[in-house]
Design a protein around this motif. Structure first.
Motif, PDB file in Angstrom:
ATOM      1  N   ASN A 108      48.518   8.858  66.275  1.00  0.00           N
ATOM      2  CA  ASN A 108      49.018   8.351  67.549  1.00  0.00           C
ATOM      3  C   ASN A 108      47.953   7.516  68.256  1.00  0.00           C
ATOM      4  O   ASN A 108      46.843   7.998  68.492  1.00  0.00           O
ATOM      5  N   PRO A 109      48.277   6.272  68.638  1.00  0.00           N
ATOM      6  CA  PRO A 109      47.285   5.448  69.337  1.00  0.00           C
ATOM      7  C   PRO A 109      47.063   5.858  70.791  1.00  0.00           C
ATOM      8  O   PRO A 109      45.997   5.600  71.355  1.00  0.00           O
ATOM      9  N   ILE A 110      48.067   6.484  71.408  1.00  0.00           N
ATOM     10  CA  ILE A 110      47.928   6.983  72.780  1.00  0.00           C
ATOM     11  C   ILE A 110      48.612   8.350  72.887  1.00  0.00           C
ATOM     12  O   ILE A 110      49.394   8.737  72.012  1.00  0.00           O
ATOM     13  N   SER A 111      48.314   9.052  73.961  1.00  0.00           N
ATOM     14  CA  SER A 111      49.011  10.309  74.273  1.00  0.00           C
ATOM     15  C   SER A 111      50.198  10.003  75.172  1.00  0.00           C
ATOM     16  O   SER A 111      50.206   9.008  75.912  1.00  0.00           O
ATOM     17  N   GLY A 112      51.218  10.859  75.135  1.00  0.00           N
ATOM     18  CA  GLY A 112      52.369  10.677  76.012  1.00  0.00           C
ATOM     19  C   GLY A 112      53.626  11.305  75.454  1.00  0.00           C
ATOM     20  O   GLY A 112      53.565  12.232  74.643  1.00  0.00           O
ATOM     21  N   ILE A 113      54.752  10.769  75.884  1.00  0.00           N
ATOM     22  CA  ILE A 113      56.068  11.249  75.451  1.00  0.00           C
ATOM     23  C   ILE A 113      56.735  10.164  74.613  1.00  0.00           C
ATOM     24  O   ILE A 113      56.708   8.987  74.970  1.00  0.00           O
ATOM     25  N   VAL A 114      57.318  10.576  73.496  1.00  0.00           N
ATOM     26  CA  VAL A 114      58.035   9.625  72.640  1.00  0.00           C
ATOM     27  C   VAL A 114      59.328   9.227  73.342  1.00  0.00           C
ATOM     28  O   VAL A 114      60.244  10.034  73.491  1.00  0.00           O
ATOM     29  N   SER A 115      59.382   7.986  73.802  1.00  0.00           N
ATOM     30  CA  SER A 115      60.563   7.511  74.527  1.00  0.00           C
ATOM     31  C   SER A 115      61.580   6.848  73.607  1.00  0.00           C
ATOM     32  O   SER A 115      62.725   6.610  74.009  1.00  0.00           O
ATOM     33  N   ASP A 172      59.404  14.112  72.125  1.00  0.00           N
ATOM     34  CA  ASP A 172      58.225  14.913  71.750  1.00  0.00           C
ATOM     35  C   ASP A 172      57.014  14.490  72.581  1.00  0.00           C
ATOM     36  O   ASP A 172      56.850  13.312  72.909  1.00  0.00           O
ATOM     37  N   ALA A 173      56.189  15.458  72.909  1.00  0.00           N
ATOM     38  CA  ALA A 173      54.897  15.168  73.528  1.00  0.00           C
ATOM     39  C   ALA A 173      53.879  14.993  72.400  1.00  0.00           C
ATOM     40  O   ALA A 173      53.784  15.842  71.517  1.00  0.00           O
ATOM     41  N   VAL A 174      53.145  13.884  72.411  1.00  0.00           N
ATOM     42  CA  VAL A 174      52.176  13.617  71.350  1.00  0.00           C
ATOM     43  C   VAL A 174      50.800  13.418  71.956  1.00  0.00           C
ATOM     44  O   VAL A 174      50.650  13.044  73.118  1.00  0.00           O
ATOM     45  N   THR A 175      49.782  13.665  71.133  1.00  0.00           N
ATOM     46  CA  THR A 175      48.397  13.574  71.578  1.00  0.00           C
ATOM     47  C   THR A 175      47.682  12.482  70.811  1.00  0.00           C
ATOM     48  O   THR A 175      47.816  12.382  69.585  1.00  0.00           O
ATOM     49  N   GLN A 176      46.926  11.690  71.523  1.00  0.00           N
ATOM     50  CA  GLN A 176      46.156  10.597  70.923  1.00  0.00           C
ATOM     51  C   GLN A 176      45.278  11.106  69.780  1.00  0.00           C
ATOM     52  O   GLN A 176      44.577  12.104  69.916  1.00  0.00           O
ATOM     53  N   GLY A 177      45.347  10.433  68.641  1.00  0.00           N
ATOM     54  CA  GLY A 177      44.528  10.791  67.486  1.00  0.00           C
ATOM     55  C   GLY A 177      45.156  11.771  66.528  1.00  0.00           C
ATOM     56  O   GLY A 177      44.693  11.908  65.387  1.00  0.00           O
ATOM     57  N   GLU A 178      46.228  12.470  66.952  1.00  0.00           N
ATOM     58  CA  GLU A 178      46.896  13.402  66.047  1.00  0.00           C
ATOM     59  C   GLU A 178      47.824  12.652  65.088  1.00  0.00           C
ATOM     60  O   GLU A 178      48.297  11.555  65.378  1.00  0.00           O
ATOM     61  N   GLU A 179      48.107  13.255  63.945  1.00  0.00           N
ATOM     62  CA  GLU A 179      48.971  12.624  62.949  1.00  0.00           C
ATOM     63  C   GLU A 179      50.403  12.466  63.459  1.00  0.00           C
ATOM     64  O   GLU A 179      50.966  13.383  64.037  1.00  0.00           O
ATOM     65  N   PHE A 180      50.977  11.283  63.227  1.00  0.00           N
ATOM     66  CA  PHE A 180      52.402  11.121  63.479  1.00  0.00           C
ATOM     67  C   PHE A 180      53.160  10.767  62.209  1.00  0.00           C
ATOM     68  O   PHE A 180      54.386  10.778  62.174  1.00  0.00           O
ATOM     69  N   GLY A 181      52.418  10.472  61.114  1.00  0.00           N
ATOM     70  CA  GLY A 181      53.114  10.135  59.880  1.00  0.00           C
ATOM     71  C   GLY A 181      52.168   9.802  58.747  1.00  0.00           C
ATOM     72  O   GLY A 181      50.948   9.904  58.864  1.00  0.00           O
ATOM     73  N   PHE A 182      52.786   9.371  57.637  1.00  0.00           N
ATOM     74  CA  PHE A 182      52.043   9.056  56.409  1.00  0.00           C
ATOM     75  C   PHE A 182      52.883   8.055  55.625  1.00  0.00           C
ATOM     76  O   PHE A 182      54.108   8.151  55.605  1.00  0.00           O
ATOM     77  N   ILE A 183      52.212   7.062  54.998  1.00  0.00           N
ATOM     78  CA  ILE A 183      52.922   6.115  54.136  1.00  0.00           C
ATOM     79  C   ILE A 183      52.267   6.142  52.767  1.00  0.00           C
ATOM     80  O   ILE A 183      51.048   6.045  52.663  1.00  0.00           O
ATOM     81  N   LYS A 184      53.075   6.236  51.725  1.00  0.00           N
ATOM     82  CA  LYS A 184      52.518   6.354  50.373  1.00  0.00           C
ATOM     83  C   LYS A 184      52.325   4.991  49.702  1.00  0.00           C
ATOM     84  O   LYS A 184      53.252   4.196  49.627  1.00  0.00           O
TER      85      LYS A 184
END
Length: 217
Positions: A108-115, A172-184
């Motif tokens: 996540n590039p920033i913290s906040g709520i997924v709108s 969802d509430a997300v935190t800056q720097g935490e994982e939000f996904g993965f691309i193979k």
């Protein structure tokens, strides 16, 4: 450093393949040269999978005044463009190309709520193709911070990437720097920022997800 959970299936397939080809070579008493070739091939495949699915442990102190890079890779686009899926206005686009040797964890590039969140099935054009951001398989995520600033970021599959994984949904509430996904296996991440945002990287820069500061509000 740890091994990412998305790699368990790929690792199991590679280990099974290595076991089978080496067992066949032993059973048919293959030549020493062939056996050494298979040993080297086995080592290459194993190391490739392990390095691709490596997942560095990051400790990030959230800072609302900055936008962190969402992925490891190389900055290939910095431009003002029209964002047509969510904002429908002019935004600053920063694109990061992820080669197969990069860490493929997305943060996540920033913290906040997924709108806003949406998954789009699509094509598998090469990641640097101009139409890849609108025609390839992709996800779009928008996060709003406590200052009501929204940042859109998009996972884009490339020619080799055949699976996008995400761990977020709307509200969802997300935190800056935490994982939000993965691309193979090779891909791209686009970030769309409000006009007037100070960009802190240049085209060609090598960037690190969860560490490099892309921009400052």
């Amino acid at each position: 450093m740890k091994f990412h959970k998305e790699g368990y299936t790929s690792l199991a397939i590679v280990i099974l393949f290595i076991f089978v080809i080496n067992a066949i070579a032993d059973y048919y008493d293959a030549s020493l040269y062939l056996k050494w070739f298979l040993y080297l091939l086995s080592a290459f495949l194993f190391i490739t999978i392990v390095q691709f699915f490596r997942s560095p442990i990051k400790r990030v102190t959230a800072n609302e005044s900055i936008v962190l890079c969402p992925a490891d890779g190389k900055v290939v686009v910095i431009e003002e463009t029209e964002e047509t899926e969510y904002f429908n206005d002019r935004r600053i686009q920063i694109s990061i190309f992820m080669s197969p040797i990069n860490v493929h964890v997305n943060r996540n590039p920033i913290s906040g709520i997924v709108s806003y969140f949406k998954y789009h099935p699509g094509k598998f054009l090469v990641a640097w193709h101009p139409k890849s951001s609108t025609e390839n398989e992709r996800t779009t995520v928008v996060v709003k911070n406590t200052s009501n600033v929204e940042v859109l970021f998009r996972q884009i599959a490339g020619a080799m990437a055949r699976r996008i994984v995400w761990y977020v949904n709307e509200k969802d509430a997300v935190t800056q720097g935490e994982e939000f996904g993965f691309i193979k296996f090779g891909s791209r991440v686009d970030v769309f920022l409000p006009l007037g945002t100070k960009v802190d990287v240049n085209i060609g820069d090598k960037v690190v997800g969860g560490k490099t500061v892309l921009a400052t509000f």
